[in-house]
Design an enzyme around this catalytic site. Structure first.
Site, mmCIF file in Angstrom:
data_model
loop_
_atom_site.group_PDB
_atom_site.id
_atom_site.type_symbol
_atom_site.label_atom_id
_atom_site.label_comp_id
_atom_site.label_asym_id
_atom_site.label_seq_id
_atom_site.Cartn_x
_atom_site.Cartn_y
_atom_site.Cartn_z
ATOM 1 N N GLU A 1 -2.878 -9.193 3.153
ATOM 2 C CA GLU A 1 -3.309 -9.745 4.448
ATOM 3 C C GLU A 1 -4.810 -9.638 4.645
ATOM 4 O OE1 GLU A 1 -3.435 -5.447 5.217
ATOM 5 O OE2 GLU A 1 -2.163 -6.753 4.020
ATOM 6 N N HIS B 1 -3.988 -4.917 -0.209
ATOM 7 C CA HIS B 1 -3.621 -5.519 1.079
ATOM 8 C C HIS B 1 -3.710 -7.044 1.001
ATOM 9 C CE1 HIS B 1 -3.292 -2.025 3.842
ATOM 10 N NE2 HIS B 1 -3.954 -1.436 2.859
ATOM 11 N N CYS C 1 0.831 -1.207 0.000
ATOM 12 C CA CYS C 1 0.000 0.000 0.000
ATOM 13 C C CYS C 1 0.870 1.265 0.000
ATOM 14 C CB CYS C 1 -0.976 -0.036 1.159
ATOM 15 S SG CYS C 1 -2.405 1.058 0.902
#
Length: 391
Positions: free
Chosen positions: A351, A349, A266
């Site tokens: 995750e 992202h 990011c």
């Protein structure tokens, strides 16, 4: 008066007013108004430091039905300036819940508003771009059923207009850890240093799950201090704000380029591009949600991704990097890899938290890059490169 819902307003800097009802902590707040299209994950969104300075509007109408718990926190507290939904649940129907969303917002001082036309608000942002806004509750003006006057609404508009923009502002010192720390892990493998610009817990948890020893350092940490920790890899984290402003980070990342396998996420993706001489730009309304389609240019596969960013890298400005991922909605750059070094990054992202897990493979790719790099080079070569970089 018992049973009376407290009135509230959201006033945008252009004078548009949305009338609704107070929720969460009572008071007033000002910030950049953005929207998120995720159906769930409100706790992760509120506690993501990347939302620092922003009032978040959830497009899905009902929020809060499964409550809040300590396990889903992405940092030690909420970072949103305000939270907006069509309707918030008063009950938490989930055995994991420890608080309702209302109790959570009240405890941490998050000012909210419900009952407004969120569809109209989101259309306005999509068509005209993000705006600054003020949420105010009626009790500030004397009574829960207070009818806001034109003079009061104009004062709230001026307050929104005068609020300091996110553009041109370095927000790293406000969200980064003040001191280095080691993330608890049961294993002790290759050592990864994380430059913290506002990192989410889920990123570090994924690194630890792969057996990495993780040391998190402030975003302002210079290159020589990072190398003194003898890391095997570097992760540049997510975070809020204008990527052009933490210029110290551009210098540090440039000095470390090629010395260590590096993974940017990011804001970290944007900082890598800027360090390498690329350009970034502010988007009209950004990407925020858990359903953004991204094409992997290396495999041709489509990944559904979780995203949260208001800036992007100019794909035509890349010099030593090649594009690896693009957004299928607007064609913006979503990933890149260095032409010579084991350095790569993604704008989204992997995750998730919240969102799908289509991109979790990127953490394992980072592990493979670290293992391959150190198996082929070793510390003496790293020391030679560090000397060449003046570290």
């Amino acid at each position: 008066m018992a049973g009376v819902k407290e009135r509230a307003v959201l006033v945008l800097e252009d004078g548009t007013v949305y009338h609704g009802y107070a929720f969460g902590a009572r008071g007033k707040t000002v910030g950049e108004v953005v929207f998120n299209t995720a159906q769930t994950g409100y706790q992760e969104i509120m506690t993501d430091p990347s939302y620092h300075g922003q009032i978040v509007v959830m497009t899905y109408p009902h929020q809060g039905n499964y409550g809040v718990n300590v396990y889903d926190m992405q940092s030690n507290r909420p970072w949103v300036r305000g939270f907006v939904a069509k309707e918030f649940s008063r009950v938490a129907s989930n055995p994991r819940a420890q608080q309702t969303i209302g109790e959570f917002m009240e405890f941490y001082g998050v000012v909210g508003i419900e009952g407004i036309d969120t569809r109209a608000l989101v259309r306005k942002i999509r068509e005209g771009g993000v705006l600054k806004g003020t949420i105010a509750h009626a009790s500030l003006f004397g009574a829960p059923d207070h009818a806001f006057t034109q003079e009061e609404l104009e004062a709230l508009r001026r307050e929104a207009q005068a609020w300091t923009d996110i553009d041109g502002r370095d927000m790293t010192p406000e969200v980064s850890t003040p001191l280095p720390y080691a993330w608890p892990t049961l294993k002790s493998g290759r050592r990864i240093v994380v430059m913290d610009f506002g990192i989410k817990h889920a990123i570090v948890e994924n690194l630890a799950a792969l057996g990495f020893e993780v040391i998190v350092v402030p975003g302002k940490t210079p290159a020589h201090q990072i190398m003194a920790l003898e890391p095997h890899g570097l992760l540049i984290s997510n975070g809020p704000g204008d990527p052009t402003m933490p210029r110290y980070a551009h210098e540090t990342i440039w000095k470390l380029m090629g010395l260590l396998p590096t993974f940017g996420i990011c804001l970290g993706h944007q900082l890598l591009a800027l360090a390498a001489g690329g350009r970034t730009f502010k988007m009209k309304f950004g990407h925020r949600g858990a359903n953004h389609p991204v094409k992997n240019l290396q495999t041709g596969k489509i990944e559904i991704t979780s995203q949260n960013h208001g800036y992007a890298v100019d794909i035509d400005s890349l010099k030593d990097f090649r594009p690896t991922h693009v957004n299928l909605n607007d064609g913006t750059l979503e990933g890149m890899a260095h032409a010579r070094y084991p350095v790569f990054s993604v704008q989204y992202h992997p995750e998730a938290a919240p969102g799908p897990h289509d991109a979790l493979y990127l953490f394992r790719r980072f592990l493979e890059e670290v293992e391959a790099f150190h198996g082929a080079t070793g510390l003496p070569v790293e020391k030679q490169r560090a000397d060449q970089h003046g570290i």
